[in-house]
Design a protein around this motif. Structure first.
Motif, PDB file in Angstrom:
ATOM      1  N   ILE A   1       3.037  -5.960  11.273  1.00  0.00           N
ATOM      2  CA  ILE A   1       2.319  -4.984  12.094  1.00  0.00           C
ATOM      3  C   ILE A   1       0.844  -5.057  11.752  1.00  0.00           C
ATOM      4  CG2 ILE A   1       2.864  -3.059  10.493  1.00  0.00           C
ATOM      5  CD1 ILE A   1       2.918  -1.608  13.591  1.00  0.00           C
TER       6      ILE A   1
ATOM      7  N   PRO B   1      -3.108  -3.364  12.744  1.00  0.00           N
ATOM      8  CA  PRO B   1      -3.673  -2.157  13.348  1.00  0.00           C
ATOM      9  C   PRO B   1      -4.789  -2.420  14.360  1.00  0.00           C
ATOM     10  CG  PRO B   1      -4.589  -2.451  11.183  1.00  0.00           C
ATOM     11  CD  PRO B   1      -3.640  -3.599  11.390  1.00  0.00           C
TER      12      PRO B   1
ATOM     13  N   LEU C   1      -2.377   4.568  13.239  1.00  0.00           N
ATOM     14  CA  LEU C   1      -1.224   4.596  12.322  1.00  0.00           C
ATOM     15  C   LEU C   1      -0.075   5.428  12.894  1.00  0.00           C
ATOM     16  CD1 LEU C   1      -0.461   3.453   9.522  1.00  0.00           C
ATOM     17  CD2 LEU C   1      -1.279   5.583   8.507  1.00  0.00           C
TER      18      LEU C   1
ATOM     19  N   ASN D   1       4.397   2.974   6.889  1.00  0.00           N
ATOM     20  CA  ASN D   1       5.238   2.257   7.863  1.00  0.00           C
ATOM     21  C   ASN D   1       6.629   1.989   7.293  1.00  0.00           C
ATOM     22  OD1 ASN D   1       3.874   1.454  10.478  1.00  0.00           O
ATOM     23  ND2 ASN D   1       2.270   0.970   8.995  1.00  0.00           N
ATOM     24  N   PHE D   2       6.672   1.690   6.017  1.00  0.00           N
ATOM     25  CA  PHE D   2       7.957   1.519   5.322  1.00  0.00           C
ATOM     26  C   PHE D   2       8.760   2.819   5.452  1.00  0.00           C
ATOM     27  CE2 PHE D   2       9.827   1.624   0.790  1.00  0.00           C
ATOM     28  CZ  PHE D   2      10.999   1.005   1.175  1.00  0.00           C
TER      29      PHE D   2
ATOM     30  N   GLY E   1       0.805  -1.228   0.000  1.00  0.00           N
ATOM     31  CA  GLY E   1       0.000   0.000   0.000  1.00  0.00           C
ATOM     32  C   GLY E   1       0.826   1.261   0.000  1.00  0.00           C
TER      33      GLY E   1
HETATM   34  C1  GRF Z   1      -1.146  -0.434   8.493  1.00  0.00           C
HETATM   35  O1  GRF Z   1      -2.291  -0.020   9.179  1.00  0.00           O
HETATM   36  C2  GRF Z   1      -0.695  -1.773   9.003  1.00  0.00           C
HETATM   37  O2  GRF Z   1      -0.969  -1.990  10.344  1.00  0.00           O
HETATM   38  C3  GRF Z   1      -1.498  -2.724   8.172  1.00  0.00           C
HETATM   39  O3  GRF Z   1      -1.561  -2.112   6.903  1.00  0.00           O
HETATM   40  C4  GRF Z   1      -1.434  -0.703   7.031  1.00  0.00           C
HETATM   41  C5  GRF Z   1      -0.331  -0.271   6.115  1.00  0.00           C
HETATM   42  O4  GRF Z   1      -0.241   1.109   6.019  1.00  0.00           O
HETATM   43  N1  GRF Z   1      -0.943  -4.046   8.213  1.00  0.00           N
HETATM   44  P1  GRF Z   1       0.997   1.759   5.254  1.00  0.00           P
HETATM   45  O5  GRF Z   1       1.042   1.160   3.857  1.00  0.00           O
HETATM   46  O6  GRF Z   1       2.234   1.450   6.043  1.00  0.00           O
HETATM   47  O7  GRF Z   1       0.715   3.227   5.197  1.00  0.00           O
END
Ligand code: GRF
Length: 192
Positions: A105, A107, A173, A14-15, A10
């Motif tokens: 991870i 949420p 997040l 987090n990356f 996505g």
């Molecule tokens: C996060 O909410 C994570 O916990 C879940 O997918 C989402 C990814 O968000 N597994 P991002 O791509 O890091 O913005």
């Protein structure tokens, strides 16, 4: 230097938090590569911006996915694999090959609101519908069952009566971006 491989499907926020932590030396590791299963996603843009190699894997079936992953992971040889919003199940053979080296991870406060179908806004919608007073995020080891591996760390946030899934997602997040890098740092330090 320790090596990380990140998986994402996505936006990759987090990356990005992991990239930032490696840049500011909070995490002493290099990101050897990013594995994605979709092309036009934020995570890929972020990787390109930071010259991180990207492997796009679009297998026809689980067997092919296993083979592609095996090859790529062999090449990048990670000390730790981080699933940061990766929406595809990791084949069992890969999980067995990297015991205690794959983390995810999620949420929500596992074991609640985890498992198949609990991803993205669906998680937060379910939390609000159940009138929970708190939610949060969980980092856990990955085993053969969705969201069932040993929990490493959690961070709680309050759920407000006026919350929409979107508002709650944002609050969670924000904590994910702190929790995930801190867990990575701890794991890498332990395995020194
Ligand atoms: C996060 O909410 C994570 O916990 C879940 O997918 C989402 C990814 O968000 N597994 P991002 O791509 O890091 O913005």
């Amino acid at each position: 230097m320790k090596k990380l491989v990140i998986f994402a499907s996505g936006s990759g926020s987090n990356f990005q938090a992991i990239i930032n932590a490696t840049k500011n030396q909070d995490i002493h590791a290099v990101i050897a590569g990013l594995i994605v299963n979709k092309k036009n996603i934020g995570a890929v843009e972020r990787a390109q911006k930071h010259d991180i190699p990207v492997a796009l894997l679009t297998p026809d079936d689980t067997h092919q996915f296993e083979q592609q992953l095996e090859k790529q992971l062999h090449k990048w040889n990670p000390d730790l694999i981080v699933l940061a919003g990766f929406l595809k199940k990791i084949p069992e053979r890969i999980i067995r090959k990297y015991p205690d080296k794959i983390i995810n991870i999620h949420p929500a406060l596992l074991p609640k609101y985890g498992g198949k179908g609990f991803y993205g806004l669906r998680v937060h919608k379910a939390v609000i519908e159940a009138e929970e007073s708190e939610s949060g995020c969980t980092v856990h080891y990955v085993n053969e069952e969705y969201d069932k591996g040993d929990i490493i760390a959690q961070k709680k946030v309050p759920v407000q009566p006026s919350d929409t899934p979107e508002i709650l997602a944002k609050r969670v997040l924000k904590e994910e971006h702190k929790l995930l890098p801190s867990v990575i740092k701890n794991i890498l330090n332990q395995n020194n």
